[in-house]
Design a protein around this motif. Structure first.
Motif, PDB file in Angstrom:
ATOM      1  N   THR A   1       0.816  -1.219   0.000  1.00 54.72           N
ATOM      2  CA  THR A   1       0.000   0.000   0.000  1.00 54.72           C
ATOM      3  C   THR A   1       0.847   1.265   0.000  1.00 54.72           C
ATOM      4  N   TYR A   2       2.154   1.139   0.207  1.00 56.44           N
ATOM      5  CA  TYR A   2       3.039   2.302   0.229  1.00 56.44           C
ATOM      6  C   TYR A   2       3.497   2.635  -1.175  1.00 56.44           C
ATOM      7  N   ASP A   3       3.807   3.921  -1.389  1.00 54.53           N
ATOM      8  CA  ASP A   3       4.329   4.349  -2.682  1.00 54.53           C
ATOM      9  C   ASP A   3       5.851   4.286  -2.732  1.00 54.53           C
ATOM     10  N   ASP A   4       6.498   4.105  -1.585  1.00 60.60           N
ATOM     11  CA  ASP A   4       7.954   4.069  -1.513  1.00 60.60           C
ATOM     12  C   ASP A   4       8.503   2.773  -2.091  1.00 60.60           C
ATOM     13  N   ASP A   5       9.815   2.688  -2.137  1.00 58.64           N
ATOM     14  CA  ASP A   5      10.462   1.461  -2.581  1.00 58.64           C
ATOM     15  C   ASP A   5      10.104   0.319  -1.640  1.00 58.64           C
ATOM     16  N   LEU A   6       9.873  -0.835  -2.206  1.00 63.30           N
ATOM     17  CA  LEU A   6       9.517  -2.018  -1.426  1.00 63.30           C
ATOM     18  C   LEU A   6      10.773  -2.801  -1.061  1.00 63.30           C
ATOM     19  N   THR A   7      10.750  -3.452   0.083  1.00 58.93           N
ATOM     20  CA  THR A   7      11.809  -4.368   0.463  1.00 58.93           C
ATOM     21  C   THR A   7      11.390  -5.763   0.024  1.00 58.93           C
ATOM     22  N   ALA A   8      12.143  -6.317  -0.901  1.00 60.42           N
ATOM     23  CA  ALA A   8      11.813  -7.641  -1.423  1.00 60.42           C
ATOM     24  C   ALA A   8      12.765  -8.676  -0.837  1.00 60.42           C
ATOM     25  N   TYR A   9      12.261  -9.894  -0.728  1.00 65.02           N
ATOM     26  CA  TYR A   9      13.040 -11.022  -0.233  1.00 65.02           C
ATOM     27  C   TYR A   9      12.979 -12.136  -1.261  1.00 65.02           C
ATOM     28  N   VAL A  10      14.025 -12.933  -1.319  1.00 65.61           N
ATOM     29  CA  VAL A  10      14.020 -14.124  -2.147  1.00 65.61           C
ATOM     30  C   VAL A  10      13.995 -15.318  -1.194  1.00 65.61           C
ATOM     31  N   LEU A  11      12.977 -16.137  -1.356  1.00 61.26           N
ATOM     32  CA  LEU A  11      12.822 -17.349  -0.557  1.00 61.26           C
ATOM     33  C   LEU A  11      13.003 -18.549  -1.454  1.00 61.26           C
ATOM     34  N   LYS A  12      13.411 -19.663  -0.852  1.00 66.02           N
ATOM     35  CA  LYS A  12      13.454 -20.913  -1.601  1.00 66.02           C
ATOM     36  C   LYS A  12      12.701 -21.979  -0.821  1.00 66.02           C
ATOM     37  N   VAL A  13      12.115 -22.889  -1.563  1.00 61.37           N
ATOM     38  CA  VAL A  13      11.399 -24.005  -0.958  1.00 61.37           C
ATOM     39  C   VAL A  13      12.440 -25.040  -0.545  1.00 61.37           C
ATOM     40  N   VAL A  14      12.462 -25.373   0.747  1.00 61.80           N
ATOM     41  CA  VAL A  14      13.418 -26.370   1.230  1.00 61.80           C
ATOM     42  C   VAL A  14      12.737 -27.690   1.575  1.00 61.80           C
ATOM     43  N   GLN A  15      11.406 -27.656   1.707  1.00 64.84           N
ATOM     44  CA  GLN A  15      10.661 -28.885   1.996  1.00 64.84           C
ATOM     45  C   GLN A  15       9.219 -28.675   1.581  1.00 64.84           C
ATOM     46  N   SER A  16       8.630 -29.684   0.981  1.00 66.24           N
ATOM     47  CA  SER A  16       7.250 -29.602   0.555  1.00 66.24           C
ATOM     48  C   SER A  16       6.590 -30.958   0.733  1.00 66.24           C
ATOM     49  N   GLU A  17       5.577 -30.988   1.598  1.00 65.04           N
ATOM     50  CA  GLU A  17       4.814 -32.214   1.831  1.00 65.04           C
ATOM     51  C   GLU A  17       3.335 -31.862   1.814  1.00 65.04           C
ATOM     52  N   GLY A  18       2.651 -32.266   0.747  1.00 66.60           N
ATOM     53  CA  GLY A  18       1.240 -31.949   0.630  1.00 66.60           C
ATOM     54  C   GLY A  18       1.030 -30.450   0.551  1.00 66.60           C
ATOM     55  N   ASP A  19       0.179 -29.929   1.448  1.00 64.87           N
ATOM     56  CA  ASP A  19      -0.098 -28.497   1.482  1.00 64.87           C
ATOM     57  C   ASP A  19       0.912 -27.719   2.317  1.00 64.87           C
ATOM     58  N   GLU A  20       1.769 -28.412   3.057  1.00 68.06           N
ATOM     59  CA  GLU A  20       2.735 -27.728   3.921  1.00 68.06           C
ATOM     60  C   GLU A  20       4.064 -27.531   3.189  1.00 68.06           C
ATOM     61  N   VAL A  21       4.491 -26.265   3.149  1.00 74.69           N
ATOM     62  CA  VAL A  21       5.732 -25.908   2.472  1.00 74.69           C
ATOM     63  C   VAL A  21       6.616 -25.150   3.455  1.00 74.69           C
ATOM     64  N   VAL A  22       7.905 -25.497   3.470  1.00 79.87           N
ATOM     65  CA  VAL A  22       8.868 -24.806   4.321  1.00 79.87           C
ATOM     66  C   VAL A  22       9.759 -23.965   3.422  1.00 79.87           C
ATOM     67  N   TYR A  23       9.838 -22.665   3.746  1.00 78.49           N
ATOM     68  CA  TYR A  23      10.647 -21.723   2.980  1.00 78.49           C
ATOM     69  C   TYR A  23      11.846 -21.300   3.813  1.00 78.49           C
ATOM     70  N   GLU A  24      12.891 -20.861   3.110  1.00 76.01           N
ATOM     71  CA  GLU A  24      14.092 -20.356   3.750  1.00 76.01           C
ATOM     72  C   GLU A  24      14.540 -19.119   2.991  1.00 76.01           C
ATOM     73  N   LEU A  25      14.995 -18.096   3.728  1.00 76.40           N
ATOM     74  CA  LEU A  25      15.552 -16.920   3.073  1.00 76.40           C
ATOM     75  C   LEU A  25      16.842 -17.305   2.359  1.00 76.40           C
ATOM     76  N   VAL A  26      17.030 -16.809   1.157  1.00 76.20           N
ATOM     77  CA  VAL A  26      18.278 -17.038   0.432  1.00 76.20           C
ATOM     78  C   VAL A  26      19.268 -15.994   0.942  1.00 76.20           C
ATOM     79  N   ASP A  27      20.337 -16.461   1.597  1.00 74.12           N
ATOM     80  CA  ASP A  27      21.310 -15.517   2.137  1.00 74.12           C
ATOM     81  C   ASP A  27      22.717 -15.720   1.594  1.00 74.12           C
ATOM     82  N   ASP A  28      22.911 -16.761   0.789  1.00 74.22           N
ATOM     83  CA  ASP A  28      24.193 -16.965   0.129  1.00 74.22           C
ATOM     84  C   ASP A  28      24.301 -15.960  -1.019  1.00 74.22           C
TER      85      ASP A  28
END
Length: 89
Positions: A40-67
């Protein structure tokens, strides 16, 4: 726009992220996300890159990419996918 719930491991803070883009790269799913409340802000957005590290059915585990090398490579691909709609700083 799809959204996901993410919990920061260090602080246990839970946030809702809006998914701006996603790609499959080297057998891993990556997502470009921003906090939903920032949309809702007009300023620059802070974006993150996540990766899927585990996925079982409807449950997904994400991790921030920091490398740095992985982040640079994936960010370039996400930027290309978004066709220049955002610029990484």
């Amino acid at each position: 726009m799809e959204s996901i719930r993410f919990t920061f491991e260090e602080t246990k803070e839970e946030v809702e992220f809006a998914v701006l883009s996603h790609i499959q790269h080297k057998d891993t799913m990556y997502l470009l996300v921003v906090e939903e409340e920032e949309l809702t802000y007009d300023d620059d957005l802070t974006a993150y890159v996540l990766k899927v590290v585990q996925s079982e059915g409807d449950e997904v585990v994400y991790e921030l990419v920091d490398d740095d090398k992985e982040l640079e490579e994936v960010s370039g691909l996400l930027e290309a996918e978004m066709d220049g709609e955002f610029e990484l700083q």
